[in-house]
Write a protein that holds these residues in place. Structure first.
Motif, PDB file in Angstrom:
ATOM      1  N   CYS A  37      43.784  40.316  37.284  1.00 29.58           N
ATOM      2  CA  CYS A  37      42.798  39.298  36.921  1.00 29.58           C
ATOM      3  C   CYS A  37      42.451  38.262  37.699  1.00 29.58           C
TER       4      CYS A  37
ATOM      5  N   PRO B 258      37.936  33.519  29.332  1.00 31.86           N
ATOM      6  CA  PRO B 258      37.066  34.572  30.075  1.00 31.86           C
ATOM      7  C   PRO B 258      38.108  35.389  31.291  1.00 31.86           C
ATOM      8  N   HIS B 259      38.194  36.689  31.170  1.00 32.98           N
ATOM      9  CA  HIS B 259      38.961  37.478  32.083  1.00 32.98           C
ATOM     10  C   HIS B 259      38.250  38.492  32.669  1.00 32.98           C
ATOM     11  N   ASP B 260      38.854  39.097  33.829  1.00 30.51           N
ATOM     12  CA  ASP B 260      38.178  40.266  34.552  1.00 30.51           C
ATOM     13  C   ASP B 260      39.131  40.964  34.830  1.00 30.51           C
TER      14      ASP B 260
ATOM     15  N   ALA C 168      40.618  35.626  37.380  1.00 30.42           N
ATOM     16  CA  ALA C 168      40.084  34.337  36.965  1.00 30.42           C
ATOM     17  C   ALA C 168      40.928  33.100  37.101  1.00 30.42           C
TER      18      ALA C 168
ATOM     19  N   MET D 106      49.047  37.265  34.828  1.00 26.83           N
ATOM     20  CA  MET D 106      48.146  38.571  34.451  1.00 26.83           C
ATOM     21  C   MET D 106      48.051  39.681  35.695  1.00 26.83           C
TER      22      MET D 106
ATOM     23  N   HIS E 166      44.837  33.051  37.057  1.00 21.78           N
ATOM     24  CA  HIS E 166      45.548  33.798  36.015  1.00 21.78           C
ATOM     25  C   HIS E 166      46.683  34.747  36.423  1.00 21.78           C
TER      26      HIS E 166
END
Ligand SMILES: [Cu+2]
Length: 300
Positions: free
Chosen positions: A278, A205-207, A280, A293, A288
């Motif tokens: 991100c 999962p990533h935001d 996460a 990220m 991340h």
């Protein structure tokens, strides 16, 4: 219903409208594309005002922050039989220990972080199921807002035939792909108003948090300051991290989405330095961000 593609008979007919007489076999123009349903929710310290149930389909969420802290309208989906109490307990413990997140929770997007007094929008496809709004923002002790009451379950039921067109995905002019661990986008970020499609092309999962950097602030500064797991491990006790406001201003984003999901938001870019990151946490307990990220981009 689909929009006509360039070169379709209907568009050609419009382009040469004078040549299209009523007697010719011009296809009837399609009806206007239905827009996503709009759902308003509000967050404050520490609760959500939000509907208990929603029909499935394309949905625009508008989160108004009526509090004095940053809040998310993150949506998570629960496997059947799981309760909100189990979610709060298991997820709080995972955050506290930088441990793996519960496997029976699917990250399902929703509005990302919104500053006090502001509103955030995202548009995404809702599927029938059991969901919970949670705010994962942590206080200065590392306790998430959802453990203090900012949590609310809702259910999504299968929409009937009169509901918004299921094909009404927004038309994006910028695509951001979230990968393990980084960002790609096309075309290049340019100043102006954009509809951004964010896709999770990774296996985690990533935001996406987009921020415009304050003058003199670099991605390296952000990497040091907005790193929840490093703060949990390494930060000296009692020393508050620099405020988000001192680093820049939020420029949009989405809460975490599962692999293969997509979510849309609108953003206004002005010339300057931006950073994508991100928030996460990876299964190894590292942010991340620590896996790379985070990316600085110049907008012209
Ligand atoms: Cu990520």
């Amino acid at each position: 219903m689909r929009l006509p593609t360039p070169g379709s008979p209907w568009l050609v007919c419009i382009a040469v409208l004078v040549a299209c007489s009523a007697g010719e076999e011009a296809p009837r123009p399609p009806a206007a594309t239905a827009a996503p349903q709009i759902v308003s929710l509000a967050a404050t310290e520490y609760r959500f005002d939000a509907p208990d149930s929603l029909p499935s389909g394309w949905t625009t969420f508008r989160l108004a922050n009526q509090g004095g802290e940053i809040h998310y309208g993150h949506i998570v989906r629960l496997d059947s039989g799981r309760t909100v109490e189990e979610l709060v307990d298991a997820y709080t413990e995972a955050i506290r220990t930088s441990g793996p997140r519960p496997k029976w929770v699917t990250r399902f997007g929703g509005p990302g972080g919104v500053a006090p007094g502001d509103t955030a929008n995202v548009t995404q496809l809702l599927e029938p199921g059991d969901y919970v709004w949670i705010c994962p923002i942590e206080d200065e002790t590392g306790a998430p807002h959802f453990g203090k009451g900012e949590v609310k379950p809702f259910s999504v039921y299968a929409a009937g035939p009169d509901s918004p067109d299921p094909a009404a995905a927004p038309a994006a002019d910028l695509v951001v792909r979230l990968v393990d661990f980084g960002f790609t986008f096309e075309p290049e970020l340019q100043a102006g108003r954009h509809t951004v499609r964010v896709e999770n092309a990774g296996v985690e999962p990533h935001d996406l948090v987009l921020m415009k950097l304050a003058p003199g602030v670099t991605a390296e500064d952000v990497q040091g300051a907005m790193n929840p797991e490093r703060a949990r491990r390494d930060a000296p006790a009692g020393e508050p991290p620099p405020s988000f406001e001192s680093l820049g201003v939020g420029a949009g984003g989405i809460a975490a989405i599962a692999p293969a999901m997509a979510s849309f938001f609108e953003a206004d870019f002005t010339p300057g330095e931006y950073v994508l990151l991100c928030m996460a946490t990876a299964p190894d307990g590292r942010s991340h961000i620590e896996h790379g990220m985070i990316r600085q981009v110049s907008v012209h």
